[in-house]
Design an enzyme around this catalytic site. Structure first.
Site, PDB file in Angstrom:
ATOM      1  N   GLY A 371     -17.480  26.813  41.774  1.00  0.00           N
ATOM      2  CA  GLY A 371     -18.059  25.813  40.965  1.00  0.00           C
ATOM      3  C   GLY A 371     -18.597  26.459  39.536  1.00  0.00           C
ATOM      4  O   GLY A 371     -18.214  27.642  39.667  1.00  0.00           O
ATOM      5  N   LYS A 377     -24.711  28.891  42.950  1.00  0.00           N
ATOM      6  CA  LYS A 377     -23.930  29.653  44.129  1.00  0.00           C
ATOM      7  C   LYS A 377     -24.364  30.722  44.529  1.00  0.00           C
ATOM      8  O   LYS A 377     -24.497  31.217  46.011  1.00  0.00           O
ATOM      9  CB  LYS A 377     -22.416  29.726  43.412  1.00  0.00           C
ATOM     10  CG  LYS A 377     -21.733  28.653  43.187  1.00  0.00           C
ATOM     11  CD  LYS A 377     -20.505  29.269  42.614  1.00  0.00           C
ATOM     12  CE  LYS A 377     -20.327  30.007  41.290  1.00  0.00           C
ATOM     13  NZ  LYS A 377     -20.910  29.466  40.108  1.00  0.00           N
ATOM     14  N   SER A 694      -3.114  15.483  32.278  1.00  0.00           N
ATOM     15  CA  SER A 694      -3.988  14.486  32.708  1.00  0.00           C
ATOM     16  C   SER A 694      -4.450  13.548  31.411  1.00  0.00           C
ATOM     17  O   SER A 694      -5.202  12.549  31.641  1.00  0.00           O
ATOM     18  CB  SER A 694      -5.227  14.679  33.273  1.00  0.00           C
ATOM     19  OG  SER A 694      -5.861  15.708  32.852  1.00  0.00           O
ATOM     20  N   LYS A 737     -15.073  15.244  36.459  1.00  0.00           N
ATOM     21  CA  LYS A 737     -14.943  14.281  35.156  1.00  0.00           C
ATOM     22  C   LYS A 737     -15.833  12.992  35.318  1.00  0.00           C
ATOM     23  O   LYS A 737     -16.122  12.681  34.374  1.00  0.00           O
ATOM     24  CB  LYS A 737     -13.315  13.920  35.151  1.00  0.00           C
ATOM     25  CG  LYS A 737     -12.218  15.029  34.885  1.00  0.00           C
ATOM     26  CD  LYS A 737     -10.879  14.534  35.010  1.00  0.00           C
ATOM     27  CE  LYS A 737      -9.739  15.551  35.178  1.00  0.00           C
ATOM     28  NZ  LYS A 737      -8.277  15.149  35.084  1.00  0.00           N
TER      29      LYS A 737
END
Length: 804
Positions: A371, A377, A694, A737
């Site tokens: 991440g 984390k 994308s 996103k």
């Protein structure tokens, strides 16, 4: 003419004795490596054919020859230039012929000679020379020099093993200053150049001064060497004395029934080995090394190496295990106390605890938390250790390039140590800790090896039960260890290593999640760390919302915590000055602590002109929105792409333009438009490299907006790959996103139809706030993204596209 005293006796009081006549023409014998002085006897080995003939001819005549030293002794056949110009006339006292044809010759110097000219070169040199008259030197200065030379030479005889006592006696009895200087010079360890310099010094006083200088230097060297020798001998004597005393002490203690320190140390180590409860292989290695240690003297360097190795073996937690806390409800409560949300990770930990409760010999899982920075984390690993009641060890692998950092160094190297895995296990004191390998995606590699390859054994449950460190050199069971690795991206992790880990993604937080994290964790933590309490400071929810949206833009909460800490420092400063009033943090007074707003919502402003479209991007630090600007100008159907675009993104732009041109009639674009105009697409920020497929749908919508003079809705963002057939293909990173769009104020998101399944990863409360539109064809995006025709402005402008 010069005369030589018979038998080498001193001259009479007038300086005269029986004489040997020296002719003006002499055959010259080249001498290598030494110098002959007048009145001194020297044995010479003669082997060169020319020199042998010279000796034979001299023995048949008056036996008087000239002896001159070569400048370079390695020259076998010297020429005139290879000889000095000053030598000695000598008398051959004896010649013995050897079986190989060479000769042993004993000569005695008569007087110094100086070469005037060479009158013969074959079969040997012959010269015309002059003898050097030395006269008879006397006076107070000469006497003083002679006395100092004799005293100094006696000191040299005492120090130098190559100078005999008989030689010292002979020097003491010499009364001639000339013979004294020559005799001392001939017996010192001087180079042939230095000896030749003495021979060429004709003035007796000057010669004595030179010899005095060289003798003084030699005595100083001898004294220094003697001093060093004495120190070495003293050290050796001291060592031997200590050794004998220790042996005597051992004998005394043995008689008294006491053990010496070495024996006591061996006994203690043997007891520690028994208490360590090692496996059979490690126990055998430890006992073998202990037996070897008992035979090594404690003063030996090898003793320290063996002792250190045994210390590592006995201090490792071979059988030390902490008991797991397997209460599922308690674990759920502990995890919720430490971290907000992160349901997928918490679910996986609770599942492991449940299985451990049912099957106690289960192997530890290998988890990888992936991440963006600041999502928790590392702190999550510490929370898991607290939940399970295990020890927690963390090592950072960022920048590690040496395989020995993981596996350790072999004991043959000086200063060798185990690798960081074994060091961490020893530090933990148990064989089942939570072991966190931080930044596993940032491991390097160079000529010293590949650390990621060494981790393959560590992170494989089928292999790590017998992990072998190069230093320990016996297997250690790592199967009970729960390994957790962290990474920002998976791409840089080698495939073989990635395959051994169970990947759990920790995406960025939404604004609501950040709000809850700040209220439950960050604010109480910072208030406590700055010595404050609730009576001095209070945060309004509206102020927190402004901090999240206008002062930070990140996937995690690290910068949010820094901003909260800055506010706490400002309040702490006022409290320290004596201000007792409670400070309430509101949107109106935020600038007092944090300064002007750092981030502004750009979407609505940048999409006010025709052609502006907003896209969604995935980055290693989470999701983001990014803009691409396009404009048209008079030209010849050219397409310019700027903003550090990668090849894939450039191809997406070309595909989007090709599809727009193929649909120009349906879109109402003049047929000759592309023949007379150029199109330029630019993607800010220009300094950041960008790539990926994308952004294709965003480029298509932006180009359509530009060429139809229709603005794009400011609350719409999109992502998706396009094809020339007009299809929209799925992409990755949907959750990141979507969260980035929400942070930027976007409420409608256009996604590929095949990405509809990815919405399950998005929290339900976020899905309720967002409006998702799923499309299969590119034409559907035009209807969803462009404003109705009645709102179109008349002027054209720049186009901005955000890539995904």
């Amino acid at each position: 003419m010069i005369f030589l005293p018979r038998g080498g006796a001193d001259k009479d009081e007038k300086g005269r004795d029986d004489r040997v006549s020296v002719p003006n023409e002499l055959p010259i014998l080249p001498l290598r490596g030494t110098v002959l002085y007048p009145d001194l006897i020297l044995p010479i080995m003669v082997g060169r054919k020319k020199s042998v003939k010279l000796i034979d001819d001299a023995m048949d005549s008056d036996r008087i020859i000239g002896i001159i030293t070569q400048k370079r002794s390695e020259i076998e056949d010297p020429k005139e230039s290879d000889l000095y110009t000053v030598g000695v006339a000598a008398l051959i006292l004896r010649m013995i012929r050897e079986l190989d044809g060479s000769q042993r010759v004993i000569v005695q110097g008569i007087s110094r000679i100086k070469v005037k000219e060479y009158i013969q070169r074959e079969p040997y040199f012959k010269v015309r020379c002059e003898t050097i008259e030395e006269g008879f030197a006397q006076g107070v200065e000469i006497d003083a020099l002679m006395m100092n030379l004799k005293n100094l030479f006696q000191r040299a005889v005492e120090l130098a093993p190559y100078l005999t006592a008989e030689l010292g006696t002979m020097v003491s009895n010499i009364k001639s200053p000339s013979i004294l200087g020559d005799l001392i010079a001939s017996n010192l360890n001087l180079s042939s150049t230095e000896k030749q310099g003495i021979l060429e010094t004709f003035d007796i006083r000057e010669r004595l001064a030179k010899v005095h200088l060289l003798l003084n230097k030699e005595v100083q060297v001898l004294e220094l060497g003697n001093k060093i020798q004495s120190q070495v001998k003293e050290d050796m004597d001291r060592t031997q004395r200590e050794y004998y005393l220790r042996e005597q002490l051992k004998a005394i203690k043995k008689e008294l029934g006491e053990l010496d320190e070495h024996s006591t140390e061996i006994k203690e180590l043997r007891e520690k080995i028994k208490k360590a409860r090692m496996p059979a292989e490690a126990l055998a290695a430890a006992e073998k090394e202990l037996d070897r240690l008992a035979k090594i003297p404690p003063a030996s360097a090898e003793y320290t190496v063996a002792r250190t190795y045994l210390d590592w073996l006995v201090e490792l937690p071979w059988s030390e295990t902490t008991e797991d806390t397997l209460d599922i409800d308690h674990a759920q409560k502990t995890l919720d106390e430490d971290h907000y949300d992160l349901e997928k990770v918490k679910k996986r930990i609770l599942e492991y605890l449940a299985v451990r409760k049912l099957k106690s010999d289960m192997k530890g899982p290998i988890l990888c938390f992936v991440g963006p920075p600041g999502v928790g984390k590392t702190s999550l690993g510490r929370s898991i250790a607290r939940t399970m009641g295990r020890k927690f060890i963390r090592i950072s692998l960022g920048g590690v390039r040496d395989e020995a950092e993981i596996r350790g160094h072999r004991r043959t190297y000086v200063g060798a140590l185990p690798g960081r895995i074994i060091q961490g296990i020893k530090k933990a004191g148990s064989n089942n800790p939570i072991f966190m390998l931080d930044e596993v995606d940032k491991i390097g590699m160079d000529f010293r090896g590949d650390p990621s390859s060494a981790l393959l054994e560590v992170l494989d449950p089928e292999q790590n039960f017998s992990f072998s460190d190069h230093y320990i050199d016996v297997p250690f069971d790592l199967s009970k260890v729960m390994f957790i690795t962290t990474a920002n991206v998976l791409d840089t992790i080698p495939p073989a290593l990635r395959d051994r880990m169970e990947t759990l993604e920790l995406p960025g937080y939404s604004e609501d999640q950040k709000m809850m994290i700040a209220k439950q964790f960050l604010i109480p933590k910072q208030i406590s760390e700055h010595g404050l309490s609730g009576e001095f400071i209070e945060f309004q929810d509206e102020a927190l919302q402004v901090i999240i949206t206008s002062y930070t833009r990140e996937a995690g909460v690290r910068n949010l915590e820094r901003e909260i800490a800055a506010i706490c420092r400002g309040v702490a400063k006022d409290v320290a000055r004596g201000v007792k009033e409670k400070v309430v943090i509101t949107p109106d007074n935020l600038h007092k602590f944090l300064g002007p707003v750092k981030f502004f919502p750009e979407v609505a402003e940048r999409t006010s002109d025709p052609g502006v479209a907003t896209g969604l991007a995935w980055t290693p630090t989470g999701g983001d929105i990014i803009f691409v600007e396009a404009t048209k100008m008079r030209g010849e159907k050219g397409l310019t792409l700027t903003g550090q675009l990668g090849d894939v993104m450039k191809e997406s732009a070309q595909a989007a333009l090709a599809y727009v041109r193929s649909k120009s009639k349906e879109l109402g674009i003049p047929e000759d438009f592309f023949e007379k105009n150029d199109i330029h697409i630019h993607v800010p920020a220009g300094a950041i490299p960008k790539d990926g497929p994308s952004a294709g749908i965003t480029m298509f919508v932006a180009l359509t907006s530009l060429l139809t003079n229709t603005p794009v809705r400011s609350d719409v963002a999109m992502t998706g790959e396009i094809t020339l057939r007009g299809l929209v293909l799925p992409v990755g990173g949907i959750k990141e996103k979507v969260l980035a769009g929400m942070r930027a104020g976007i409420r409608t998101i256009i996604l590929p139809k095949k990405n509809e399944k990815d919405l399950e990863e998005i929290p339900e409360h976020i899905r309720k706030q967002m409006n998702f539109k799923f499309i299969q064809r590119m034409d559907e995006a035009i209807e969803l993204a462009l404003k109705p025709p009645e709102t179109r402005p008349e002027e054209q402008g720049a186009v901005s596209i955000a890539i995904g």
